[in-house]
Design an enzyme around this catalytic site. Structure first.
Site, PDB file in Angstrom:
ATOM      1  N   ASP A 333       1.058  -1.094  -0.210  1.00 35.53           N
ATOM      2  CA  ASP A 333       0.566  -0.110  -0.208  1.00 35.53           C
ATOM      3  C   ASP A 333       0.601   1.176   0.090  1.00 35.53           C
ATOM      4  O   ASP A 333       1.866   1.595   0.347  1.00 35.53           O
ATOM      5  CB  ASP A 333      -1.116   0.304   1.358  1.00 35.53           C
ATOM      6  N   GLU A 362       1.661  -0.797  -4.821  1.00 37.94           N
ATOM      7  CA  GLU A 362       0.156   0.052  -5.567  1.00 37.94           C
ATOM      8  C   GLU A 362       0.334   1.246  -5.426  1.00 37.94           C
ATOM      9  O   GLU A 362       1.284   2.620  -4.671  1.00 37.94           O
ATOM     10  CB  GLU A 362      -0.576   0.234  -3.923  1.00 37.94           C
ATOM     11  N   ASP A 429     -11.212   1.240  -3.380  1.00 35.97           N
ATOM     12  CA  ASP A 429     -10.673   2.097  -3.912  1.00 35.97           C
ATOM     13  C   ASP A 429     -11.286   2.600  -4.281  1.00 35.97           C
ATOM     14  O   ASP A 429     -10.970   4.114  -4.240  1.00 35.97           O
ATOM     15  CB  ASP A 429      -9.485   2.335  -4.104  1.00 35.97           C
TER      16      ASP A 429
END
Length: 590
Positions: A333, A362, A429
């Site tokens: 992340d 990410e 998301d």
């Protein structure tokens, strides 16, 4: 020739090692500007006329401005000196490191041994430097699970205030429905039936929130999900079915209740953990913030990954879950906000625990700096995500623009990074795919069809396959619908069929890719996926009316529609196929 448009950069995505003996060399020119482009090459220590080879390059990607030429070469001594030769009409221009020159190459100054100076070089193909992502990812079909919302397998773990798990349940930023790891174990057969062979979990480490991106303990499963033994059981039972497991980790920031951060809150600069975070001044304050955070979220303090203790702790986390629990990869992340040195040590740690582990960052933008073979295997392919959505779902761009965007990604990274790129259409998301499509399942299917027949590893967000919808967070995080009378079985069968087609034909996973039709102002495209065994032509129409699509440069072969059985015979390398509105035709060479 527009020489100003020509570009090449040694030791970059324009010149890199694809494997331990093969170099990929690329160069950019103005679109449709050259009759022929070649690379002129030889050994850097023996670059003499009688030992120089000229190899023709081919256009492998285009965008609205440029052509991109490519060639694969195996230098016999793993050393490579080279220049480029451009031909248009009766004009020939060479380019090497010194610059452009008509009819012959520049050579000036002092060269090494028998070689002239001024050539581009790939000095030596060192095997340890080759970017080698795990091969299995090319065959992977990922399924993203938000653990709190997939299935409630052990109600005794439910946190206080757990809400009923119903098809009309309404997710909020703070509510809980009782999803857990046992619920995933109970539904592995469902994933197996769909054709999934890798689960991507958003975080299941101990945390305060329902999303678990605010970690309290990186080495412990959140009690509402189970425990570490349950995680190991899940991994083992998934592996029995040929399903791998990838975990999500937040090494950029911790949660507010992470014990070291609590200690800093209590003891300020006297805390032994004071340097674990990026503190601007003490005491810690939230308005204005006196410490760095994820975005401007006070509850997510940014970790100082340059601190040796922080680094040691997080690298043990990386090792533990791979080596002791047996997971097969990490999704990282906010990966672009962590220092590169940390990621290099992270990669060494993970690959020592399991050389075949997949490391996925990410990153939402161009990510070449992380894809040199020393950090990540791949990144989440959001530029491709957005291109697919813009063309097939939102109807915002034409076919030429769509092709150009995708081809820009082909040139943006080394080929091996694109082969294992993580291709998603929605996630926790973003709004769900069906929501983005405004409920139009034909458009949703077009996007999924392209995703599942394109290069890279596709990922399905839990519930998309049975018609779940929902806007942005928290709407995209509804509990999975298990009641069959609320599931779209036809959509499930559509996904299942496409996944099976991809699994059955290596050409759709690891074959070559090229556009056959992508015209300006057009709402339809055609492309080819091929290997030495199979050849597919896929024509897709995002328009609301039927179109006849001309397929060119395919040789004099016959192709069969895999659904209808209709046959098409190419003449002079060309044939025409009728594609219905918001539909597609998949053809296979006979």
């Amino acid at each position: 020739m527009l020489l100003e448009a020509i570009h090449h950069q040694p030791k970059s995505q324009y010149a890199y090692a694809y494997d331990e003996e093969t170099l990929h060399i690329r160069v950019r020119t103005k679109r449709n500007d050259m009759d022929q482009v070649s690379v002129v090459w030889g050994d850097k220590y023996d670059f003499v006329p009688e030992k120089i080879t000229t190899t023709k390059m081919v256009v492998f990607a285009k965008d609205t401005l440029y052509d991109y030429y490519h060639v694969a070469i195996k230098p016999p001594f793993r050393r490579f000196a080279y220049a480029f030769k451009f031909e248009k009409g009766d004009k020939t221009v060479f380019l090497n490191e010194v610059g452009f020159k008509e009819d012959e190459m520049h050579s000036s100054g002092v060269g090494m041994l028998w070689s002239p100076s001024g050539m581009f070089e790939f000095p030596f193909l060192n095997a340890i430097d080759v970017h080698t992502p795990p091969e299995w990812v090319k065959d992977a079909v990922f399924y993203q699970i938000f653990p709190e919302r997939f299935a409630n397998g052990d109600p005794t773990l439910n946190p206080p205030g757990t809400e009923p798990w119903t098809p009309d349940a309404v997710p909020t930023r703070d509510n809980f429905f009782g999803g857990d790891l046992q619920g995933v174990i109970d539904n592995l057969d469902y994933l197996d039936e769909l054709g999934i062979n890798c689960i991507y979990f958003t975080p299941f480490f101990e945390a305060y929130s329902n999303h678990k991106y605010d970690t309290i303990d990186y080495l412990k499963v959140d009690p509402q999900f189970g425990d570490n033994d349950k995680a190991k059981e899940l991994v083992e039972k998934a592996h029995e079915r040929g399903i791998r497991v990838m975990l999500d980790a937040v090494f950029n920031h911790s949660g507010f209740y992470f014990p070291p951060f609590q200690d800093v809150l209590k003891n300020g600069e006297k805390s032994r953990f004071a340097d674990w975070f990026h503190v601007k001044e003490f005491p810690l304050e939230t308005d204005p913030l006196t410490y760095d955070t994820f975005g401007f979220v006070p509850a997510m303090p940014k970790l100082n990954t340059e601190n040796p203790e922080v680094k040691a702790y997080l690298l043990e986390v990386a090792r533990y879950w791979v080596e002791d629990i047996g997971v097969d990869g990490w999704r990282l992340d906010v990966a672009n906000e962590v220092d590169h040195r940390f990621w290099r040590e992270f990669r060494d740690t993970v690959k020592q625990a399991n050389p075949e582990a997949y490391i996925l960052g990410e990153i939402w933008h161009n990510s070449l700096a992380w894809l040199q073979g020393d950090q990540f295997d791949a990144v989440m392919n959001y530029p491709v995500t957005n291109s697919i959505l813009d063309f097939f779902v939102k109807d915002d761009i034409d076919a030429e623009t769509f092709m150009g965007r995708l081809d820009q990604m082909l040139i943006a990274y080394p080929k091996q990074a694109n082969e294992v790129a993580f291709n998603l259409l929605d996630s926790h998301d973003t709004p769900r795919l069906l929501h983005i499509a405004e409920g139009n399942k034909d458009r949703m299917k077009l996007a999924a069809l392209f995703q599942l027949t394109y290069m890279g590893a596709p990922c399905i967000y839990y519930g998309d396959e049975i018609g779940m919808d929902g806007g942005g967070d928290p709407g995209c995080r509804k509990p999975m619908i298990w009641e069959e009378d609320h599931q779209d079985k036809e959509l499930f069968d559509f996904y299942k069929k496409l996944i099976r087609l991809r699994k059955d034909h290596k050409a759709l996973r690891d074959g070559s890719f090229r556009f056959l039709s992508a015209a300006k102002d057009a709402k339809y495209v055609a492309f080819e996926r091929a290997d030495d065994k199979d050849r597919f032509i896929i024509a897709m129409n995002s328009d609301k009316k039927q179109h006849n699509v001309n397929i060119e440069q395919v040789g004099n072969h016959s192709f069969t529609d895999i659904d209808s059985g209709d046959r098409y015979k190419a003449k002079n390398g060309t044939f025409t196929v009728s594609v219905p509105s918001l539909g597609a035709v998949i053809l296979k060479k006979q």
